[in-house]
Design a protein around this motif. Structure first.
Motif, mmCIF file in Angstrom:
data_model
loop_
_atom_site.group_PDB
_atom_site.id
_atom_site.type_symbol
_atom_site.label_atom_id
_atom_site.label_comp_id
_atom_site.label_asym_id
_atom_site.label_seq_id
_atom_site.Cartn_x
_atom_site.Cartn_y
_atom_site.Cartn_z
ATOM 1 N N HIS A 40 5.992 -7.196 8.122
ATOM 2 C CA HIS A 40 4.776 -6.873 7.214
ATOM 3 C C HIS A 40 5.091 -6.233 6.061
ATOM 4 O O HIS A 40 4.188 -5.482 5.509
ATOM 5 C CB HIS A 40 4.027 -5.888 8.209
ATOM 6 C CG HIS A 40 3.629 -6.447 9.527
ATOM 7 N ND1 HIS A 40 2.969 -7.553 9.737
ATOM 8 C CD2 HIS A 40 4.318 -6.284 10.659
ATOM 9 C CE1 HIS A 40 2.802 -7.881 11.111
ATOM 10 N NE2 HIS A 40 3.835 -7.150 11.645
ATOM 11 N N GLU A 41 6.426 -6.227 5.533
ATOM 12 C CA GLU A 41 6.554 -5.594 4.147
ATOM 13 C C GLU A 41 6.935 -6.511 2.972
ATOM 14 O O GLU A 41 7.235 -6.006 1.772
ATOM 15 C CB GLU A 41 7.899 -4.746 4.444
ATOM 16 C CG GLU A 41 7.718 -3.864 5.608
ATOM 17 C CD GLU A 41 8.925 -3.118 6.121
ATOM 18 O OE1 GLU A 41 10.221 -3.882 6.048
ATOM 19 O OE2 GLU A 41 9.101 -1.773 6.587
ATOM 20 N N CYS A 42 6.655 -7.703 3.111
ATOM 21 C CA CYS A 42 7.056 -8.745 2.095
ATOM 22 C C CYS A 42 5.665 -9.534 1.405
ATOM 23 O O CYS A 42 5.144 -10.086 2.258
ATOM 24 C CB CYS A 42 7.909 -9.734 2.283
ATOM 25 S SG CYS A 42 9.765 -8.854 2.617
ATOM 26 N N SER A 43 5.474 -9.536 0.320
ATOM 27 C CA SER A 43 4.468 -10.257 -0.313
ATOM 28 C C SER A 43 4.637 -10.665 -1.624
ATOM 29 O O SER A 43 5.794 -9.969 -2.368
ATOM 30 C CB SER A 43 3.108 -9.516 -0.032
ATOM 31 O OG SER A 43 3.179 -8.409 -1.122
ATOM 32 N N SER A 90 1.170 7.702 3.768
ATOM 33 C CA SER A 90 0.237 7.824 4.864
ATOM 34 C C SER A 90 0.385 6.964 6.229
ATOM 35 O O SER A 90 -0.564 7.087 6.888
ATOM 36 C CB SER A 90 -1.231 7.235 4.063
ATOM 37 O OG SER A 90 -0.875 5.671 3.821
ATOM 38 N N GLY A 91 1.397 6.114 5.930
ATOM 39 C CA GLY A 91 1.673 5.249 7.046
ATOM 40 C C GLY A 91 1.220 3.859 6.780
ATOM 41 O O GLY A 91 1.476 3.003 7.903
ATOM 42 N N GLU A 92 0.628 3.656 5.858
ATOM 43 C CA GLU A 92 0.053 2.479 5.460
ATOM 44 C C GLU A 92 1.172 1.255 4.963
ATOM 45 O O GLU A 92 1.845 1.759 3.955
ATOM 46 C CB GLU A 92 -1.185 2.333 4.164
ATOM 47 C CG GLU A 92 -2.365 3.069 4.841
ATOM 48 C CD GLU A 92 -2.827 2.284 5.816
ATOM 49 O OE1 GLU A 92 -3.271 0.901 5.941
ATOM 50 O OE2 GLU A 92 -3.458 2.759 6.857
ATOM 51 N N PRO A 93 1.191 0.145 5.465
ATOM 52 C CA PRO A 93 2.223 -0.896 5.175
ATOM 53 C C PRO A 93 1.896 -1.068 3.669
ATOM 54 O O PRO A 93 0.819 -1.174 2.899
ATOM 55 C CB PRO A 93 2.171 -2.000 5.810
ATOM 56 C CG PRO A 93 0.666 -1.807 6.547
ATOM 57 C CD PRO A 93 0.319 -0.439 6.598
ATOM 58 N N MET A 94 2.966 -1.396 2.818
ATOM 59 C CA MET A 94 3.041 -1.931 1.523
ATOM 60 C C MET A 94 2.608 -1.022 0.449
ATOM 61 O O MET A 94 2.121 -1.234 -0.515
ATOM 62 C CB MET A 94 2.136 -3.067 1.223
ATOM 63 C CG MET A 94 2.746 -4.450 2.190
ATOM 64 S SD MET A 94 4.414 -4.994 1.782
ATOM 65 C CE MET A 94 3.880 -5.584 -0.066
ATOM 66 N N GLN A 95 2.767 0.391 0.914
ATOM 67 C CA GLN A 95 2.270 1.372 -0.142
ATOM 68 C C GLN A 95 3.529 2.398 -0.601
ATOM 69 O O GLN A 95 3.156 3.151 -1.536
ATOM 70 C CB GLN A 95 1.334 2.344 0.479
ATOM 71 C CG GLN A 95 0.012 1.642 0.821
ATOM 72 C CD GLN A 95 -0.724 0.943 -0.080
ATOM 73 O OE1 GLN A 95 -0.820 1.533 -1.296
ATOM 74 N NE2 GLN A 95 -1.108 -0.290 -0.099
ATOM 75 N N GLY A 96 4.709 2.324 -0.049
ATOM 76 C CA GLY A 96 5.733 2.953 -0.496
ATOM 77 C C GLY A 96 6.499 2.420 -1.455
ATOM 78 O O GLY A 96 6.220 1.561 -2.270
#
Length: 108
Positions: A40-43, A90-96
């Motif tokens: 869930h970390e690549c786009s 915040s724990g939201e994916p793709m935000q770090g």
């Protein structure tokens, strides 16, 4: 109960691997770069997510800079720019932070 658990586990094994990485599957399948991210970390990098700057690229949201030859900058397998980003505070994916950046080959 144990029999039901075993049946469920066997059903998952016989179905085969689940395709959870979508179009970015190529990242997780390459042994040299699969460490970059999870499912869930690549786009594809959205418009404005990365800007060309000083012979490399800058991520405005994090202030990170990437250049070819850096340990976390790789060639993309297609003509698109990809990134692998971890969860934000915040724990939201793709935000770090961006763990890896995949850039199209020059002239693509």
């Amino acid at each position: 109960m144990l029999a039901i658990g075993i049946a469920v586990a066997l059903a998952h094994l016989t179905v085969g691997p689940i395709q959870v990485h979508g179009e970015a599957e190529w990242i997780m399948r390459d042994p040299a770069i699969k460490w970059c991210c999870g499912p869930h970390e690549c786009s594809v990098v959205p418009q404005g997510g990365v800007v060309a700057e000083g012979g490399g690229w800058r991520v405005p949201a994090t202030g990170q800079r990437f250049k070819l030859g850096d340990p976390y900058t790789y060639w993309s397998k297609d003509d698109r720019m990809w990134w692998c980003r971890v969860k934000g505070l915040s724990g939201e994916p793709m935000q770090g932070v961006v763990q890896c950046l995949f850039v199209p080959k020059l002239g693509s």
